[in-house]
Design a protein around this motif. Structure first.
Motif, mmCIF file in Angstrom:
data_model
loop_
_atom_site.group_PDB
_atom_site.id
_atom_site.type_symbol
_atom_site.label_atom_id
_atom_site.label_comp_id
_atom_site.label_asym_id
_atom_site.label_seq_id
_atom_site.Cartn_x
_atom_site.Cartn_y
_atom_site.Cartn_z
ATOM 1 N N VAL A 59 -11.219 -7.645 13.396
ATOM 2 C CA VAL A 59 -10.706 -7.988 14.726
ATOM 3 C C VAL A 59 -10.739 -9.488 14.943
ATOM 4 C CG1 VAL A 59 -10.977 -7.583 17.210
ATOM 5 C CG2 VAL A 59 -11.563 -5.774 15.572
ATOM 6 N N GLY A 60 -9.681 -10.000 15.582
ATOM 7 C CA GLY A 60 -9.622 -11.396 15.996
ATOM 8 C C GLY A 60 -8.995 -11.499 17.369
ATOM 9 N N ALA A 66 -7.406 -12.757 13.165
ATOM 10 C CA ALA A 66 -7.852 -11.563 12.435
ATOM 11 C C ALA A 66 -7.499 -11.688 10.953
ATOM 12 C CB ALA A 66 -7.209 -10.318 13.039
ATOM 13 N N ARG A 67 -6.286 -12.185 10.658
ATOM 14 C CA ARG A 67 -5.880 -12.376 9.261
ATOM 15 C C ARG A 67 -6.765 -13.422 8.589
ATOM 16 N NH1 ARG A 67 -2.922 -7.968 7.990
ATOM 17 N NH2 ARG A 67 -1.252 -7.608 9.512
ATOM 18 N N ALA A 68 -7.107 -14.452 9.326
ATOM 19 C CA ALA A 68 -7.972 -15.495 8.764
ATOM 20 C C ALA A 68 -9.364 -14.933 8.476
ATOM 21 C CB ALA A 68 -8.059 -16.673 9.731
ATOM 22 N N THR A 92 -5.619 -7.809 16.667
ATOM 23 C CA THR A 92 -6.309 -8.020 17.932
ATOM 24 C C THR A 92 -6.957 -6.708 18.377
ATOM 25 O OG1 THR A 92 -4.389 -7.397 19.255
ATOM 26 C CG2 THR A 92 -4.560 -9.724 18.584
ATOM 27 N N PRO A 93 -7.858 -6.756 19.341
ATOM 28 C CA PRO A 93 -8.427 -5.497 19.843
ATOM 29 C C PRO A 93 -7.355 -4.511 20.299
ATOM 30 C CG PRO A 93 -9.704 -7.353 20.658
ATOM 31 C CD PRO A 93 -8.512 -7.937 19.964
ATOM 32 N N MET A 106 -15.549 1.824 9.994
ATOM 33 C CA MET A 106 -16.224 1.224 8.844
ATOM 34 C C MET A 106 -16.174 -0.301 8.965
ATOM 35 S SD MET A 106 -14.364 3.752 6.068
ATOM 36 C CE MET A 106 -15.037 2.905 4.637
ATOM 37 N N PRO A 107 -17.050 -0.913 9.754
ATOM 38 C CA PRO A 107 -16.968 -2.363 9.954
ATOM 39 C C PRO A 107 -17.094 -3.126 8.640
ATOM 40 C CG PRO A 107 -18.422 -1.349 11.568
ATOM 41 C CD PRO A 107 -18.133 -0.307 10.548
#
Length: 448
Positions: free
Chosen positions: A273-274, A280-282, A367-368, A390-391
């Motif tokens: 998540v970003g 998030a990709r970064a 994103t969330p 599964m974080p």
């Protein structure tokens, strides 16, 4: 009644991504620290998850150079977590290949009693020659044999959990009669794999028996799930594949004479998540940049049953890989990984990157709102009854999911806002308490 999303927190040391332990925030010793797991369990409980899950295997996997290796025995750890939590279900993996029904049935009944009815068993048949050699075998049993043994194991375990009727304990101090011997039912089982004579030495637990979970998606695995499982952990990469699996498993469950609503399908998802999609990709790229590729190559060669040195990082998979029918290990995961590589024309390097976070489970960076959208789509489009969360990194990935994604799911009416009255894990999953097979009912006579 409104259909609610089921969430299970799959907890794995510093996170599911193989490079998670290398991040500055990570504790490389967390996998053997009780406080780490207490914090995670309470975070998942704050997110009103139905359950948490600990994987396990009776062997040391691969090279200890790759990532935190080994794990605390899950039933022991979950007993400690039962005293640190109030509501969340506690699911442990245990093998039918390398345990005995009596001892394992006793352990799960004990956990169910200690936790007030929150125990679950992830039933595995354990592939791999490494595990077999730890138990005096030269090679792993054949795939079909492992499932045949598992079926008899479950039948014996169910008899043991039912060997005490619910009202067998009288506690009559005046007459001096503590229990009713007529309500104790020794299994006296004689089968192909097991011989078990006596009743369990633990009374029938709050749930009757633990929530039965299964994770195999092969042909044998699906048939086994249709017969026994009440929740299924599965891995799919696409919505279409998930829908096909969901439909197939529900159909098999109905054909086995069970209510398809009494088996919950929970695909795994690794959410990264970003605050923006680019962030998030970064975040995902940071993890991928920390992968040590020689470990990934060795693991992939082992999974694909290839000699060491076969794979080249910047080439695709060999064209002449063995078919799934020739694989005695994790058949469904083998097929998923090969199909992913072929479908997306991935090099070995790219495939290792894709597998680094979830080992074949869906990895989703966004994103969330985008993560919540993906979950809602699969849930409402006939692909899932919930998700195995599964974080990639722990504890931060679970905290982010609970703080940023859970509120969105709640606003959309997909997830409870609070637990409410105390319930067993079986009740959380919308399942009835099983009748005792030795007690007659309106539907069927009791076993003699």
């Amino acid at each position: 009644m409104t259909r609610r999303l089921h969430l299970n927190a799959f907890l794995m040391n510093t996170g599911h991504h193989e490079a998670s332990w290398r991040l500055p925030e990570s504790d490389p010793y967390a996998h053997v620290e009780l406080g780490h797991y207490v914090k995670l369990a309470r975070t998942a409980e704050r997110g009103t998850f139905d359950s948490l899950f600990l994987a396990d295997g009776p062997q040391l996997w691969g090279s200890v150079a790759q990532r935190p290796a080994g794990a605390l025995e899950p039933l022991t750890l979950l007993t400690a977590l039962a005293t640190a939590t109030e509501h969340i279900g506690l699911i442990a993996t245990a093998s039918t290949s390398y345990n005995s029904p009596y001892n394992l049935a006793r352990k799960f009944a004990s956990l169910d009693i200690i936790s007030g009815g929150r125990a679950g068993w992830n039933i595995v048949t354990t592939a791999g020659a490494e595990a077999a050699r730890n138990f005096g075998l030269d090679a792993e049993p054949a795939h079909a044999e492992r499932y045949a043994r598992a079926g008899e194991f479950l039948d014996v375990a169910l008899k043991l959990w039912d060997s005490w009727e619910d009202d067998a304990i009288l506690g009559d101090k005046e007459t001096g009669v503590w229990g009713d011997d007529t309500k104790i039912h020794p299994p006296r089982h004689r089968g192909t794999y097991f011989s078990v004579e006596g009743a369990l030495n633990v009374p029938r637990s709050p749930q009757g028996y633990p929530l039965l979970v299964q994770a195999g998606s092969s042909e044998d695995g699906r048939n086994f799930a249709a017969r026994y499982a009440e929740a299924v952990f599965t891995a799919q990469q696409t919505l279409a594949d998930a829908q096909a699996f969901y439909t197939d498993l529900k159909s098999r469950t109905a054909a086995a004479g069970r209510d398809p609503g009494h088996i919950k399908v929970l695909p795994g998802i690794v959410p990264v998540v970003g605050s923006t999609e680019a962030e998030a990709r970064a975040n995902e790229q940071v993890l991928e940049d920390h992968i040590v590729h020689r470990h990934g190559v060795a693991n992939l060669e082992r999974l694909l049953q290839l000699p060491p040195g076969t794979l080249e990082l910047d080439a695709g998979l060999p064209a002449d890989l063995p078919p799934e029918s020739a694989v005695e290990g994790a058949k469904s995961r083998y097929t998923l990984i090969v199909e992913l590589a072929r479908r997306e024309r991935l090099t070995v390097r790219q495939l290792i990157g894709r597998l680094g976070g979830g080992r074949g489970h869906l990895t989703f960076a966004g994103t969330p709102e985008q993560v919540a959208d993906a979950i809602e789509t699969w849930f409402t489009q006939g692909a899932a009854d919930g998700f195995n969360i599964m974080p990639a990194v722990l504890p931060s990935g679970l905290e982010t999911f609970v703080d940023q994604v859970v509120p969105i799911l709640r606003r959309r009416g997909l997830l409870r806002t609070e637990y409410g009255p105390r319930q067993t894990l079986r009740e959380r999953y919308g399942l009835p308490r099983p009748a005792n097979q030795y007690v007659p009912s309106a539907d069927q006579p009791a076993l003699v």
